[in-house]
Write a protein that holds these residues in place. Structure first.
Motif, PDB file in Angstrom:
ATOM      1  N   ALA A 179      -3.601  -9.305  -7.173  1.00  0.00           N
ATOM      2  CA  ALA A 179      -3.125  -8.710  -8.424  1.00  0.00           C
ATOM      3  C   ALA A 179      -3.576  -7.260  -8.530  1.00  0.00           C
ATOM      4  CB  ALA A 179      -3.636  -9.514  -9.621  1.00  0.00           C
ATOM      5  N   ALA A 180      -4.838  -6.996  -8.210  1.00  0.00           N
ATOM      6  CA  ALA A 180      -5.360  -5.630  -8.297  1.00  0.00           C
ATOM      7  C   ALA A 180      -4.586  -4.692  -7.373  1.00  0.00           C
ATOM      8  CB  ALA A 180      -6.842  -5.617  -7.945  1.00  0.00           C
ATOM      9  N   ALA A 222      -2.366  -1.587  -8.854  1.00  0.00           N
ATOM     10  CA  ALA A 222      -2.646  -0.227  -8.384  1.00  0.00           C
ATOM     11  C   ALA A 222      -1.417   0.366  -7.699  1.00  0.00           C
ATOM     12  CB  ALA A 222      -3.836  -0.241  -7.430  1.00  0.00           C
ATOM     13  N   ALA A 223      -0.663  -0.471  -6.984  1.00  0.00           N
ATOM     14  CA  ALA A 223       0.526   0.008  -6.284  1.00  0.00           C
ATOM     15  C   ALA A 223       1.594   0.483  -7.267  1.00  0.00           C
ATOM     16  CB  ALA A 223       1.093  -1.095  -5.398  1.00  0.00           C
ATOM     17  N   LYS A 224       1.737  -0.209  -8.378  1.00  0.00           N
ATOM     18  CA  LYS A 224       2.712   0.213  -9.383  1.00  0.00           C
ATOM     19  C   LYS A 224       2.339   1.581  -9.951  1.00  0.00           C
ATOM     20  CE  LYS A 224       6.194  -2.522  -9.935  1.00  0.00           C
ATOM     21  NZ  LYS A 224       7.569  -2.008  -9.776  1.00  0.00           N
ATOM     22  N   SER A 263      -1.676   2.030   7.683  1.00  0.00           N
ATOM     23  CA  SER A 263      -1.413   2.486   6.321  1.00  0.00           C
ATOM     24  C   SER A 263      -2.174   1.633   5.319  1.00  0.00           C
ATOM     25  CB  SER A 263       0.090   2.418   6.027  1.00  0.00           C
ATOM     26  OG  SER A 263       0.573   1.111   6.213  1.00  0.00           O
ATOM     27  N   VAL A 264      -2.498   2.211   4.177  1.00  0.00           N
ATOM     28  CA  VAL A 264      -3.258   1.520   3.134  1.00  0.00           C
ATOM     29  C   VAL A 264      -2.302   0.648   2.334  1.00  0.00           C
ATOM     30  CG1 VAL A 264      -4.738   1.832   1.123  1.00  0.00           C
ATOM     31  CG2 VAL A 264      -4.871   3.435   3.039  1.00  0.00           C
ATOM     32  N   ASP A 265      -2.662  -0.609   2.120  1.00  0.00           N
ATOM     33  CA  ASP A 265      -1.759  -1.541   1.458  1.00  0.00           C
ATOM     34  C   ASP A 265      -1.282  -1.043   0.101  1.00  0.00           C
ATOM     35  OD1 ASP A 265      -1.784  -3.263   3.535  1.00  0.00           O
ATOM     36  OD2 ASP A 265      -3.243  -4.642   2.689  1.00  0.00           O
ATOM     37  N   THR A 266      -2.221  -0.632  -0.742  1.00  0.00           N
ATOM     38  CA  THR A 266      -1.851  -0.209  -2.092  1.00  0.00           C
ATOM     39  C   THR A 266      -0.871   0.945  -2.047  1.00  0.00           C
ATOM     40  OG1 THR A 266      -3.963  -0.934  -3.016  1.00  0.00           O
ATOM     41  CG2 THR A 266      -2.726   0.710  -4.273  1.00  0.00           C
ATOM     42  N   HIS A 267      -1.123   1.927  -1.188  1.00  0.00           N
ATOM     43  CA  HIS A 267      -0.225   3.064  -1.074  1.00  0.00           C
ATOM     44  C   HIS A 267       1.134   2.630  -0.539  1.00  0.00           C
ATOM     45  CE1 HIS A 267      -3.836   6.038  -0.775  1.00  0.00           C
ATOM     46  NE2 HIS A 267      -3.688   5.522  -1.968  1.00  0.00           N
ATOM     47  N   TRP A 277       4.464   3.259  -2.652  1.00  0.00           N
ATOM     48  CA  TRP A 277       5.508   4.162  -2.182  1.00  0.00           C
ATOM     49  C   TRP A 277       6.847   3.435  -2.086  1.00  0.00           C
ATOM     50  CZ3 TRP A 277       2.262   6.354   2.482  1.00  0.00           C
ATOM     51  CH2 TRP A 277       1.191   7.112   1.966  1.00  0.00           C
ATOM     52  N   LEU A 278       6.807   2.182  -1.663  1.00  0.00           N
ATOM     53  CA  LEU A 278       8.051   1.422  -1.573  1.00  0.00           C
ATOM     54  C   LEU A 278       8.617   1.172  -2.966  1.00  0.00           C
ATOM     55  CD1 LEU A 278      10.065  -0.025   0.239  1.00  0.00           C
ATOM     56  CD2 LEU A 278       8.635  -2.072   0.101  1.00  0.00           C
ATOM     57  N   HIS A 279       7.757   0.797  -3.924  1.00  0.00           N
ATOM     58  CA  HIS A 279       8.219   0.564  -5.291  1.00  0.00           C
ATOM     59  C   HIS A 279       8.872   1.807  -5.868  1.00  0.00           C
ATOM     60  CE1 HIS A 279       5.447  -3.097  -6.294  1.00  0.00           C
ATOM     61  NE2 HIS A 279       6.421  -3.379  -5.444  1.00  0.00           N
ATOM     62  N   ALA A 280       8.386   2.977  -5.472  1.00  0.00           N
ATOM     63  CA  ALA A 280       8.920   4.221  -6.025  1.00  0.00           C
ATOM     64  C   ALA A 280      10.393   4.403  -5.676  1.00  0.00           C
ATOM     65  CB  ALA A 280       8.115   5.412  -5.501  1.00  0.00           C
TER      66      ALA A 280
END
Length: 470
Positions: A277-278, A282-284, A421-425, A429-432
Motif C-alpha cells: 500500500a505504501a 507513494a507512486a500516485k 529501477s525503483v518500484d515506487t518511481h 511514472w506509469l500512472h502519469a
C-alpha cells in the motif's frame, strides 16, 4: 437486500487514490480489527468447513493473516490489470476448496453467501478500526466506504445480489448472520489456538526456544483476548470460555487502538501503511511529477527551456549540437536493446525512426544542410505532430506492450526501464501516462505521452530515465 443492479461497468468507478478505501485499508492499524474479521469469516459454517479440511494453521499459524492482508492490498492498490489477475487467482484458489463436512453437508468456498460474508466482514473491520481509534466514520462516510467496498466485491466476483445495497441493510444482514448462522466450530478453535503461536522471526533466532515459547504464551493470550474483545457480544457468548473478556481488557484495547490512530496521523506514509500500500500511495504522488505538462496556465516550467533541455540531453545522442540520423539511430538502438526485440522487430523499429528522420528533414531543416539544429527543432513545439512521428511513437508503445493486449502493465514497463529501477518511481511514472484515469495505460496513451514529451510539451521521467542514461 437492495434490488439495485450493479453491473460490471461500475468497475470503471473502482476506488482509487483519494478514496476512503485507499486511505484506510492499507494502514498497519487494521491489525487491531482484522482478527475479528478472520474469526467471523471462519465462524460461517461453509468457511469453517473449508478451514478444518484445508487449513495450514497448525503448521503456519499466521499465514492466513499475512495472505489476507497482502491480497487485500493487491486488490485495491494495484493497477487494473494486476487487480484482475489477483481476483482471478483468488477465484481459482477457492475453486479447489470444496468437499463434505463431518455432518454430511457439501460446501464450497465459492458459495455466494459465504463469498459475500468473507468480503463484507472486512468493511465491518474497517469501520470498527476507526471507531476504536477515536476517529469514527459518520453515516455519510460509512455509506461512501461501503459503496467503494461493493465495487471491490464485484472485482472479486462476489454476486451483486448477495451483497446488501446500503449500510443499514448490511447491518440487518450482518446481525442476522451472526445471530442465526455463525458457529463456534472446530475451525474457529484452530484459528484461536493459532493466534497464540507466534513463529520466531529470523532476526531473533538467537533467542532460546524455551524463552521464546514462554513469551509467546503470554503474548498469545493477550492477542486472543484482544480479538475476543472486538467480537460481537452474541457471538462472544457462543464461544463460551474462549470468548470471555477479563475486566479492564476493553480499556486496554481501546487505548491501544487510539494510540495506533494517533501514530497514523503523525508518522510518515512508509511507516503508517503496509509495504505494498505504501509503495502505491507513494507512486500516485510520484505520478503527479512523472509527466509534467506545460500549458498556458502551468508555470511549473518554461516550454522553450524544456525543449532546449530535451534536445541537448535526450535527442542529441552524439553530442555534436545538432540532430542527425546517427542520433535517431542511437535512440532506435536503445529501445531495441532494452526491449530485447527480435531481429525483424528491430528492423521495423529502425525503419520507423528513419521515417521520422526523413520527415524532420523535409519539414524543419530550413537551410537544407542535412541536419536539424535546436532552433529548427523548436518549430515542432508549435506544430501538429507529423504522420511519421505519430507512427513512431505508436511503434515504440506497441513494442513495450509485449503480450499485445493493448495496454502497458508494470511487467511491460519494467522491461523497458530495467531491473534497477525503483518500484515506487516506476509505478508513479506509469500512472502519469494514464490520461483518462481509468487505471489502465493503453498503447495509445503511452504513445501520446511519448509524443508530447518529444515535442517539448511535457516532461517525461520515462524518456529521461531510458534515453538520458543511454
Amino acid at each position: 437486500m437492495s434490488d439495485t443492479p450493479r453491473m460490471p461497468d461500475d468497475l470503471e468507478r473502482f476506488p482509487g487514490a483519494g478514496s476512503l478505501s485507499w486511505r484506510y485499508l492499507g494502514q498497519w492499524r487494521l491489525l487491531t480489527t482484522i482478527g475479528r474479521a478472520i474469526v467471523l469469516e471462519t465462524a460461517h459454517p461453509v468457511v469453517g468447513a473449508g478451514v478444518v479440511e484445508f487449513s495450514t494453521y497448525r503448521r503456519h499459524p499466521w499465514r492466513r493473516v499475512e495472505q489476507t492482508l497482502l491480497s487485500l492490498q493487491r486488490l485495491l492498490y494495484q493497477d487494473r490489470a494486476d487487480r484482475e489477475r489477483e481476483a482471478a487467482r483468488l477465484r481459482r484458489l477457492h475453486g479447489h476448496i470444496n468437499g463434505v463436512d463431518p455432518d454430511g453437508r457439501t460446501y464450497s468456498a465459492l458459495d455466494p453467501e459465504a463469498q459475500a460474508w468473507v468480503h463484507l466482514t472486512v468493511f465491518d473491520a474497517l469501520v470498527l478500526m476507526c471507531e476504536l481509534g477515536g476517529d469514527p466514520l459518520d453515516d455519510e462516510r460509512q455509506a461512501e466506504l461501503y459503496a467503494e467496498w461493493l465495487l471491490v466485491g464485484l472485482q472479486l466476483g462476489v454476486p451483486a445480489s448477495e451483497m446488501p445495497g446500503t449500510v443499514p441493510e448490511f447491518r440487518v444482514w450482518f446481525d442476522e448472520i451472526v445471530r442465526e448462522k455463525l458457529v463456534a466450530g472446530h475451525g474457529v478453535e484452530q484459528l484461536l489456538d493459532a493466534l497464540g503461536r507466534l513463529p520466531a522471526p529470523a532476526q531473533l533466532s538467537f533467542v532460546p526456544e524455551a524463552v521464546w515459547s514462554a513469551g509467546c504464551a503470554v503474548l498469545g493470550t493477550a492477542i486472543r483476548t484482544a480479538v475476543a474483545t472486538t467480537l460481537p457480544p452474541d457471538y462472544r457468548e457462543r464461544l463460551g470460555e474462549r470468548g470471555r473478556v477479563p475486566f479492564g481488557a476493553r480499556t486496554v484495547v481501546s487505548l491501544a487502538c487510539r494510540t495506533a490512530a494517533v501514530a497514523s496521523d503523525l508518522l510518515p506514509t512508509k511507516w503508517v501503511y503496509m509495504p505494498l500500500a505504501a509503495t502505491y500511495i507513494a507512486a500516485k504522488r510520484e505520478a503527479g511529477r512523472g509527466l509534467r505538462r506545460f500549458g498556458p496556465r502551468d508555470r511549473s516550467g518554461d516550454p522553450a527551456t524544456q525543449l532546449a533541455d530535451l534536445f541537448v540531453r535526450i535527442l542529441d545522442q552524439t553530442g555534436d549540437g545538432v540532430l542527425s540520423w546517427p542520433d535517431l539511430a542511437a535512440l532506435a538502438r536503445v529501445f531495441s536493446d532494452r526491449l530485447d526485440l527480435a531481429a525483424v522487430d528491430e528492423e521495423v523499429m529502425y525503419a520507423a525512426f528513419h521515417a521520422w528522420w526523413d520527415e524532420l528533414r523535409a519539414t524543419v531543416d530550413a537551410n537544407g544542410d542535412g541536419v536539424v539544429d535546436a532552433d529548427e527543432y523548436r518549430v515542432l513545439a508549435e506544430a501538429a505532430p507529423g504522420a511519421a512521428m505519430a507512427a513512431l511513437m505508436v511503434r515504440v508503445a506497441a513494442a513495450v506492450d509485449r503480450d499485445g493486449d493493448g495496454r502497458i502493465d508494470q511487467a511491460d514497463y519494467a522491461r523497458l526501464l530495467g531491473p534497477d529501477s525503483v518500484d515506487t518511481h516506476r509505478i508513479g511514472w506509469l500512472h502519469a501516462m494514464d490520461a483518462d484515469g481509468d487505471g489502465v495505460v493503453t498503447v495509445e496513451e503511452f504513445a501520446e505521452a511519448l509524443r508530447e514529451s518529444v515535442l517539448g510539451r511535457a516532461r517525461s521521467d520515462t524518456l529521461e530515465y531510458v534515453l538520458g542514461r543511454a
